[in-house]
Write an enzyme that holds these catalytic residues in place. Structure first.
Site, PDB file in Angstrom:
ATOM      1  N   ASP A   1       0.681  -1.195  -0.103  1.00  0.00           N
ATOM      2  CA  ASP A   1      -0.015  -0.096  -0.046  1.00  0.00           C
ATOM      3  C   ASP A   1       0.884   1.128   0.003  1.00  0.00           C
ATOM      4  OD1 ASP A   1      -1.657   2.118   0.563  1.00  0.00           O
ATOM      5  OD2 ASP A   1      -2.966   1.056   1.925  1.00  0.00           O
TER       6      ASP A   1
ATOM      7  N   ASN B   1       3.468   3.280 -10.635  1.00  0.00           N
ATOM      8  CA  ASN B   1       2.330   3.180 -11.347  1.00  0.00           C
ATOM      9  C   ASN B   1       1.007   3.328 -10.794  1.00  0.00           C
ATOM     10  OD1 ASN B   1       0.415   2.131 -13.751  1.00  0.00           O
ATOM     11  ND2 ASN B   1      -0.376   0.955 -11.978  1.00  0.00           N
TER      12      ASN B   1
ATOM     13  N   TYR C   1      -5.709  15.979 -10.031  1.00  0.00           N
ATOM     14  CA  TYR C   1      -4.822  15.027 -10.815  1.00  0.00           C
ATOM     15  C   TYR C   1      -3.947  15.857 -11.635  1.00  0.00           C
ATOM     16  CZ  TYR C   1      -4.231  11.249 -13.969  1.00  0.00           C
ATOM     17  OH  TYR C   1      -3.745  10.252 -14.664  1.00  0.00           O
TER      18      TYR C   1
ATOM     19  N   LYS D   1       0.284  15.207 -11.336  1.00  0.00           N
ATOM     20  CA  LYS D   1       1.305  14.564 -12.385  1.00  0.00           C
ATOM     21  C   LYS D   1       2.124  15.655 -12.674  1.00  0.00           C
ATOM     22  CE  LYS D   1      -0.729  10.254 -12.434  1.00  0.00           C
ATOM     23  NZ  LYS D   1       0.042   8.929 -12.021  1.00  0.00           N
TER      24      LYS D   1
ATOM     25  N   THR E   1      -9.924   1.967 -18.164  1.00  0.00           N
ATOM     26  CA  THR E   1      -9.327   1.665 -16.890  1.00  0.00           C
ATOM     27  C   THR E   1     -10.302   2.206 -15.971  1.00  0.00           C
ATOM     28  OG1 THR E   1      -7.893   3.074 -16.301  1.00  0.00           O
ATOM     29  CG2 THR E   1      -7.138   1.446 -17.392  1.00  0.00           C
TER      30      THR E   1
END
Ligand code: NAP
Length: 256
Positions: A68, A91, A174, A178, A209
Site C-alpha cells: 500500500d 504506476n 490530478y 502529475k 480503466t
C-alpha cells in the site's frame, strides 16, 4: 553484491521489476508484458486477494508483493522482502471521482490526490533505492499523464498532445499532481545520473480503466496494454537511453 555475483551474466535479460498498483488496469498490463519478456515481476497490490488474482492471470515469473503506497509500514515491509531489484515502475495512481473546475475545487481533494500521486512516489522510490543502487542497470518509470503537460494546458501541445491540449481548468488536482511527478522525475534523474539510473515519465494515453470512471466506455479510450508497452520500453532502456524525459506511449517526447 549481486552485480559481482552475476559476472558476465549480469545483463538486462534477467532483470527484476516491481510495478506498484499492478493488480488491474495499466499496471497489470505492464507486469504482464515484463513477465512475457522473461523478467521477474513483483506485482504490487495493496490488497492481497486482488494481487493473487493478478498473479494468477500473468504467464511467467510474477510474484505477489503486498504494497500500500500510502502506508509507511507496508512500504518498509515490502522493501524488506525484495533483495534484488532493477526496475521500479511507479504506476499506482488515483484521480478525482468528480472532475470539477479548479475554481470550485476543495483543497482537501488536492491533498488526497497528491498523497498517492506525488508523496507516495517519493516514499516508495526512496525505500527501494538502496536495492536499486545494487543493480547494474537501474531504471525508474513514473506513470504520468499527457494531461499533466503545462504546454498542453496552455494550449501549446499540438501533435502528440492534441487530445489534452484544451485550455480548461478541470481535473486540477490530478493534472497538477502529475505535473509535480514530472518535476520529480527530472530531479531523481539528476540526482541519480552518476549511478547509472534512467528515470523517465510516461504519458500512457487515455485508456479503458477504472481510473476514468464512466468515461472509460467512450470510444476514445484505448487498450491499456498499448499504454503499458510504452512503460515497458522505458523500463528496458539500454544504458545509452534517455533519462529525465517525458514520453508518450509510442515513444514520442511530450512537451513539458
Ligand atoms: P486503475 O485501473 O484505477 O488502477 C490503479 C491502480 O493503482 C490499481 O491497481 C489500484 O489498486 C492502485 N492503487 C491506488 N492507490 C493505491 C495505494 N494506495 N497503494 C497501492 N496501490 C494503489 O487506473 P489506471 O488507469 O490503470 O492507472 C494507472 C496509472 O496510469 C495511474 O498512475 C494513472 O494516473 C495513470 N494514467 C492513466 C490513464 C488512463 O487513461 N487510464 C491516463 C494517464 C495516466 P486498487 O485496485 O487496490 O485500488
Amino acid at each position: 553484491m549481486r552485480r559481482q555475483a552475476r559476472g558476465i551474466l549480469d545483463s538486462m535479460d534477467n532483470s527484476i521489476a516491481l510495478v506498484t498498483g499492478a493488480n488491474k488496469g495499466i499496471g497489470l498490463e505492464i507486469a504482464r508484458q515484463l513477465a512475457a519478456a522473461g523478467r521477474t515481476v513483483y506485482v504490487g497490490s495493496r490488497d492481497a486477494e486482488r494481487g493473487k488474482a493478478a498473479v494468477a492471470d500473468i504467464d511467467g515469473d510474477a510474484r505477489l508483493l503486498v504494497l500500500d503506497v500510502l502506508n509507511g509500514e507496508s512500504i518498509a515491509a515490502a522493501a524488506r522482502q525484495v533483495d534484488a531489484l532493477d526496475i521500479l515502475v511507479n504506476n499506482a495512481g488515483i484521480s478525482s471521482d468528480e472532475p470539477k473546475d479548479v475554481t470550485e475545487e476543495d483543497p482537501e481533494e488536492f491533498r488526497r490526490v497528491y498523497e498517492t500521486n506525488v508523496f507516495a512516489v517519493v516514499a516508495v522510490t526512496n525505500a527501494f533505492l538502496p536495492t536499486l543502487r545494487r543493480s547494474a542497470h537501474p531504471r525508474i518509470v513514473n506513470i504520468s499523464s499527457g494531461t499533466a503537460s503545462i504546454a498542453a494546458s496552455a494550449g501549446l501541445g499540438e501533435g502528440v498532445l492534441a487530445y489534452a491540449s484544451r485550455p480548461t481548468g478541470t481535473l486540477a488536482a490530478y493534472r497538477s499532481s502529475k505535473a509535480a511527478l514530472n518535476e520529480l522525475t527530472v530531479l531523481y534523474a539528476n540526482a541519480l545520473a552518476d549511478d547509472g539510473f534512467k528515470v523517465n515519465a510516461l504519458a500512457p494515453g487515455f485508456r479503458r480503466t477504472n481510473l476514468n470512471g464512466p468515461a472509460r466506455a467512450s470510444a476514445a479510450a484505448g487498450d491499456p496494454a498499448e499504454g503499458a508497452a510504452g512503460a515497458v520500453r522505458l523500463a528496458l532502456l539500454p544504458d545509452d537511453g534517455p533519462s529525465g524525459g517525458f514520453f508518450s506511449w509510442d515513444g514520442t517526447p511530450v512537451p513539458w
